[in-house]
Design a protein around this motif. Sequence first.
Motif, PDB file in Angstrom:
ATOM      1  N   GLU A 191       6.622  -6.493   3.700  1.00 36.74           N
ATOM      2  CA  GLU A 191       6.623  -6.850   2.283  1.00 36.74           C
ATOM      3  C   GLU A 191       7.112  -5.689   1.437  1.00 36.74           C
ATOM      4  O   GLU A 191       7.224  -4.548   1.916  1.00 36.74           O
ATOM      5  N   THR A 192       7.387  -5.965   0.172  1.00 35.37           N
ATOM      6  CA  THR A 192       7.833  -4.932  -0.760  1.00 35.37           C
ATOM      7  C   THR A 192       6.817  -3.801  -0.817  1.00 35.37           C
ATOM      8  O   THR A 192       5.606  -4.042  -0.857  1.00 35.37           O
ATOM      9  N   SER A 193       7.314  -2.570  -0.827  1.00 36.57           N
ATOM     10  CA  SER A 193       6.420  -1.408  -0.847  1.00 36.57           C
ATOM     11  C   SER A 193       5.757  -1.256  -2.208  1.00 36.57           C
ATOM     12  O   SER A 193       6.156  -1.858  -3.206  1.00 36.57           O
ATOM     13  N   GLY A 194       4.744  -0.403  -2.253  1.00 37.09           N
ATOM     14  CA  GLY A 194       4.230   0.095  -3.510  1.00 37.09           C
ATOM     15  C   GLY A 194       5.163   1.183  -4.022  1.00 37.09           C
ATOM     16  O   GLY A 194       6.317   1.289  -3.613  1.00 37.09           O
ATOM     17  N   GLY A 195       4.646   2.052  -4.908  1.00 36.28           N
ATOM     18  CA  GLY A 195       5.508   3.061  -5.502  1.00 36.28           C
ATOM     19  C   GLY A 195       6.490   2.422  -6.461  1.00 36.28           C
ATOM     20  O   GLY A 195       6.351   1.264  -6.853  1.00 36.28           O
ATOM     21  N   ASN A 196       7.545   3.158  -6.828  1.00 36.37           N
ATOM     22  CA  ASN A 196       8.514   2.596  -7.766  1.00 36.37           C
ATOM     23  C   ASN A 196       9.836   3.345  -7.656  1.00 36.37           C
ATOM     24  O   ASN A 196       9.859   4.586  -7.669  1.00 36.37           O
ATOM     25  N   ARG A 197      10.901   2.587  -7.577  1.00 34.49           N
ATOM     26  CA  ARG A 197      12.233   3.195  -7.467  1.00 34.49           C
ATOM     27  C   ARG A 197      12.629   3.917  -8.753  1.00 34.49           C
ATOM     28  O   ARG A 197      13.551   4.727  -8.757  1.00 34.49           O
ATOM     29  N   ARG A 198      11.937   3.640  -9.845  1.00 34.79           N
ATOM     30  CA  ARG A 198      12.218   4.319 -11.099  1.00 34.79           C
ATOM     31  C   ARG A 198      11.592   5.711 -11.142  1.00 34.79           C
ATOM     32  O   ARG A 198      11.818   6.477 -12.069  1.00 34.79           O
ATOM     33  N   VAL A 238       0.834  -1.203   0.000  1.00 40.58           N
ATOM     34  CA  VAL A 238       0.000   0.000   0.000  1.00 40.58           C
ATOM     35  C   VAL A 238       0.871   1.256   0.000  1.00 40.58           C
ATOM     36  O   VAL A 238       0.487   2.298  -0.523  1.00 40.58           O
ATOM     37  N   ASN A 239       2.063   1.185   0.563  1.00 46.71           N
ATOM     38  CA  ASN A 239       2.948   2.354   0.686  1.00 46.71           C
ATOM     39  C   ASN A 239       3.450   2.770  -0.683  1.00 46.71           C
ATOM     40  O   ASN A 239       4.343   2.140  -1.244  1.00 46.71           O
ATOM     41  N   SER A 240       2.897   3.871  -1.220  1.00 47.84           N
ATOM     42  CA  SER A 240       3.220   4.195  -2.611  1.00 47.84           C
ATOM     43  C   SER A 240       3.454   5.662  -2.876  1.00 47.84           C
ATOM     44  O   SER A 240       3.727   6.042  -4.004  1.00 47.84           O
ATOM     45  N   SER A 241       3.355   6.510  -1.886  1.00 51.75           N
ATOM     46  CA  SER A 241       3.585   7.935  -2.110  1.00 51.75           C
ATOM     47  C   SER A 241       4.542   8.414  -1.029  1.00 51.75           C
ATOM     48  O   SER A 241       5.717   8.086  -1.053  1.00 51.75           O
ATOM     49  N   ALA A 242       4.068   9.214  -0.056  1.00 57.85           N
ATOM     50  CA  ALA A 242       4.967   9.689   0.992  1.00 57.85           C
ATOM     51  C   ALA A 242       5.516   8.538   1.827  1.00 57.85           C
ATOM     52  O   ALA A 242       6.653   8.594   2.306  1.00 57.85           O
ATOM     53  N   THR A 243       4.738   7.479   2.021  1.00 59.73           N
ATOM     54  CA  THR A 243       5.250   6.347   2.795  1.00 59.73           C
ATOM     55  C   THR A 243       6.274   5.538   2.003  1.00 59.73           C
ATOM     56  O   THR A 243       7.193   4.954   2.573  1.00 59.73           O
ATOM     57  N   PHE A 244       6.118   5.491   0.669  1.00 60.79           N
ATOM     58  CA  PHE A 244       7.156   4.900  -0.179  1.00 60.79           C
ATOM     59  C   PHE A 244       8.453   5.688  -0.027  1.00 60.79           C
ATOM     60  O   PHE A 244       9.546   5.122   0.128  1.00 60.79           O
ATOM     61  N   GLN A 245       8.349   7.018  -0.041  1.00 58.60           N
ATOM     62  CA  GLN A 245       9.543   7.843   0.083  1.00 58.60           C
ATOM     63  C   GLN A 245      10.173   7.707   1.462  1.00 58.60           C
ATOM     64  O   GLN A 245      11.408   7.718   1.601  1.00 58.60           O
ATOM     65  N   PHE A 246       9.349   7.544   2.503  1.00 55.53           N
ATOM     66  CA  PHE A 246       9.894   7.304   3.841  1.00 55.53           C
ATOM     67  C   PHE A 246      10.660   5.988   3.874  1.00 55.53           C
ATOM     68  O   PHE A 246      11.770   5.912   4.428  1.00 55.53           O
ATOM     69  N   ALA A 247      10.082   4.941   3.299  1.00 55.66           N
ATOM     70  CA  ALA A 247      10.763   3.647   3.273  1.00 55.66           C
ATOM     71  C   ALA A 247      12.099   3.750   2.538  1.00 55.66           C
ATOM     72  O   ALA A 247      13.098   3.134   2.935  1.00 55.66           O
ATOM     73  N   GLN A 248      12.107   4.544   1.474  1.00 58.77           N
ATOM     74  CA  GLN A 248      13.333   4.750   0.702  1.00 58.77           C
ATOM     75  C   GLN A 248      14.410   5.423   1.562  1.00 58.77           C
ATOM     76  O   GLN A 248      15.580   4.999   1.575  1.00 58.77           O
TER      77      GLN A 248
END
Length: 482
Positions: free
Chosen positions: A407-414, A384-394
């Motif tokens: 588990e693997t986050s949403g969002g995309n490293r690209r 589910v983490n695909s916006s600000a939470t994706f960036q936090f995980a990064q």
Amino acid sequence: MNRRHAMAAMTAWAALPAAAPAATAVTAGDLRDDIAILRQALALHPGLYRYASPREVAERIDRLEQVFLAARSIEARYLALSRFLATIRCGHSYCNFFNQSDAAARTLFDRPTRLPFRFEWIGGRMIVTDASAADLPAGSEVVTVNGLPAGRMLEALIGYARADGHNDAKRIALLGVSGSDRIEYFDVFHGLVFGAPRDGVHRLDVRMPDGRERTVAAPAIGLAQRQARMAIPAERGDRPAWTWSMGADGIAVLTMPDWALYDSAWDWRAWLDERLGTLGGARGLIVDLRANEGGLDCGDALLARLSDQPIVDPRERRLVRFTRTPEAIRPHLDTWDHSFHSLGVGARPVGNGFLQLVGDRGEDVIAPVGPRITVPVAALIGPVNSSATFQFAQKARRTGLVRLFGETSGGNRRGINGGCFFFVRLPASGIEFDLPLIGYFPPGLPPDAGIEPDVRVLRSAADIAAGRDPAREAAAAWIRRA
């Protein structure tokens, strides 16, 4: 900025005229005009060609136009447009449920077709998490729905789901029913694709947690009934959106299901600072972000307390594809900030039709804030983490300040698209879609994937049946060893 930002922004542009849903007898010329508006609007999309060539995109729009003209209802056009937008592979480009006109929303979403329980997909299997009105214990597997194998139903619906790149785990997570959204993605597309069940009752073949098999008759429910059973209240006012608990083992648990606090009257910073200040005698902290798609950069406030040095984060290039919006389509572009119409003025051309926004620094900096937290901190993440939470995980993964479990986050490293939005209203069909305006492009060519946790932990149907949370248990075990 995530899709919920668009919901929060609605208060800023609610006074704007909303397009009415199309009358029954719209002409082919009217619908062609809708597609012409769509073509011009998509020319502003910074990620339109991130995963497809201009020729492929043009051919897809041509096919969409054929389907649009042949369709005889708003439902059919909504499905066609949703399926096309999903091919852009942008998690912020879709026919936003919360931005449709009232009349269109009633027609499209207020349908008595919903399954009367919550569930998630595990390995392609539909696993009940909260039976609600159905006589199904948590951990049960729904094998078929009205005679259709659940896995085939998922295959039929995944082409309508939004996500960044080829990160299908996010698409699958969207197609569960979590009880956290006022309108659930699965409910919308399952209802539109498969329609109402015969006699208003879903017939389910179910495998119970003990292995017994049953056939269950589950009356379908409508939108109001689904919303009445939400796990997370839709309206909070100035009440806290997060929860905090301190266990007998000295491990604090901070559950943050939402960072979309743009219009909240709640002082989240003060609330968070007060609780982080109690960690002096604790063994550690677990931050549960698994239900959190994003919103504000609330995670930066936590990272600032974990480091005694500034956290320097290399900034992705912020690119746009226009200087000013075309006058011809401005009446169809709603937004909460009309400066977006000249977003690219003064931006620097960098090739391939892109402009780099002025004022971009080469890095972002999170300044340390005391008192510093010295106990181990774990975060639970997922698709589910695909916006600000994706960036936090990064940031957490790069700095090592927070250990990631799950588990693997949403969002995309690209890279993703967002930041500023137009809400594009197609006047003949009466359908809106969200159009992100800023593309975030990291250096090099990172993997087309989300963020991997430090410790991968998957939940099983048996865990759900037993009420176990293996990701939280793994995080707590790590803290006890630290």
